[in-house]
Design an enzyme around this catalytic site. Structure first.
Site, mmCIF file in Angstrom:
data_model
loop_
_atom_site.group_PDB
_atom_site.id
_atom_site.type_symbol
_atom_site.label_atom_id
_atom_site.label_comp_id
_atom_site.label_asym_id
_atom_site.label_seq_id
_atom_site.Cartn_x
_atom_site.Cartn_y
_atom_site.Cartn_z
ATOM 1 N N GLU A 193 0.822 -1.211 0.000
ATOM 2 C CA GLU A 193 0.000 0.000 0.000
ATOM 3 C C GLU A 193 0.856 1.261 0.000
ATOM 4 O OE1 GLU A 193 -3.045 0.443 -0.640
ATOM 5 O OE2 GLU A 193 -3.656 -1.651 -0.636
ATOM 6 N N TYR A 203 -6.169 7.112 3.707
ATOM 7 C CA TYR A 203 -6.372 6.076 2.695
ATOM 8 C C TYR A 203 -5.662 4.781 3.071
ATOM 9 C CZ TYR A 203 -5.258 2.950 -0.950
ATOM 10 O OH TYR A 203 -5.073 1.773 -1.608
ATOM 11 N N ASP A 250 -9.177 6.616 -2.281
ATOM 12 C CA ASP A 250 -8.023 7.120 -3.022
ATOM 13 C C ASP A 250 -8.523 7.900 -4.235
ATOM 14 O OD1 ASP A 250 -9.006 5.128 -4.645
ATOM 15 O OD2 ASP A 250 -7.029 4.506 -5.340
ATOM 16 N N CYS A 286 -16.705 3.530 -20.701
ATOM 17 C CA CYS A 286 -18.054 3.342 -20.156
ATOM 18 C C CYS A 286 -18.747 2.145 -20.800
ATOM 19 C CB CYS A 286 -18.874 4.609 -20.332
ATOM 20 S SG CYS A 286 -18.127 6.026 -19.502
#
Length: 311
Positions: free
Chosen positions: A36, A117, A135, A186
């Site tokens: 992370e 985060y 994030d 999309c």
DNA sequence: AAAGCGTGGGT
DNA sequence: TACCCAAGCTT
């Protein structure tokens, strides 16, 4: 908003379309933490080789805590944002001191280099805590889904309490691979039918873009000074804690030009020229390293680029 | 709380 | 080439 329908559609997609990334194969909180921190402002593709090497060198908090800082920085060299590496080691020492990896959001959040985060990501993925990890990806997905740049309350409402870690990763994966900043796909999006921005053909309005500092162009010369196999390095003028080739040495004789390269540090765009040089007196902070030592010391990216030009 | 912190890949 | 910007944090 049809929260449960969105959850089902996204999780079904995540089950079939997610990338195979090495940190998804572990449940070790230490390894998840390392991944992370490496992923802060850094693409997954760039992190993969660093993650694997770093865990091999420092397989647990104790190994990281006792390593010399130079070795940790050398392993991080090229990944950027080097305060992450210093904070990682500071945090590793705290973890060793306390006896175990912190297990709840607030204790994880208290580690140096861990913000909102990262704490939420670790708490949810490693400890199944119901924390929404927000994030840049999640902010963008939420803004488009809600059709608003004030959609901060959506991620926690949308969070799947049955498996928060999996949910957070699904949201980020959608942002990283489908709901892209400039050209969102999309047509491939599993939740396009719930998306307010998509229904208005207004994807490009989200998120609002921020102003950037205007670029500065700079030219610098680096000097290649040899003594047998060894080359002279000095502390970097640009990146704290790293070694670089010297830029100027009083009384040095400047020789042939060996080549050019470009390098950008944030908004500063450098054009470097590499020149051969000879120096009678070297600066007190200078040190000689031969090629066998270069992998073990924190070498700046500019030095690495310059050394590729060296005959 | 705005500004500073790295680098590489994509367009 | 030039610009965008990425699984942010700290001061």
């Amino acid at each position: 908003m049809r929260l449960q329908a969105i959850r089902s559609a996204l999780l079904a997609w995540y089950g079939s379309a997610r990338r195979d990334l090495p940190w998804r194969r572990t449940s070790d909180p230490y390894a998840i933490w390392i991944s992370e921190v490496m992923l802060q402002q850094t693409r997954a593709a760039a992190v993969i080789p660093y993650y694997e090497r770093f865990l091999r060198a420092f397989p647990n908090a104790a190994a990281l805590a006792r390593a010399p800082q130079e070795q940790v920085l050398a392993m991080w060299a090229g990944l950027g944002y080097y305060s992450r590496a210093r904070n990682l080691q500071k945090a590793a020492r705290q973890i060793v001191e306390s006896g175990e990896f912190p297990r709840d959001y607030d204790s994880i959040r208290a580690l140096p280099g861990v913000g909102d985060y990262t704490a939420a990501a670790i708490a949810s993925i490693a400890f199944h805590q119901p924390c929404a990890a927000i994030d840049g990806n999640v902010r963008r997905v939420a803004a488009r889904l809600a059709g608003s740049n004030e959609a901060g309350d959506l991620p926690p409402r949308l969070l799947d309490r049955a498996d928060p870690g999996r949910w957070n990763q699904a949201m980020m994966e959608l942002g990283a691979t489908v709901c892209l900043p400039r050209a969102p796909k999309c047509g491939e999006c599993p939740i396009a039918r719930f998306c307010a921005a998509n229904s208005r053909h207004a994807q490009h309005e989200f998120p609002a873009k921020r102003a950037r500092p205007h670029p500065i162009r700079l030219r610098r010369t680096l000097l290649l000074i040899r003594r047998g196999e060894k080359i002279l390095f000095t502390p970097s003028a640009r990146v704290k804690g790293f070694w670089d080739l010297p830029e100027t040495i009083p009384g040095a004789r400047i020789g042939a030009q060996l080549g050019h390269f470009r390098h950008t540090i944030l908004h500063r765009h450098y054009r470097f020229t590499l020149r051969l040089a000879e120096a009678k007196k070297i600066p007190p902070a200078g040190r000689w390293f031969d090629p066998g030592q270069w992998a073990a010391i924190p070498l700046s990216t500019t030095a690495k680029k310059a050394l590729r030009l060296a005959p």
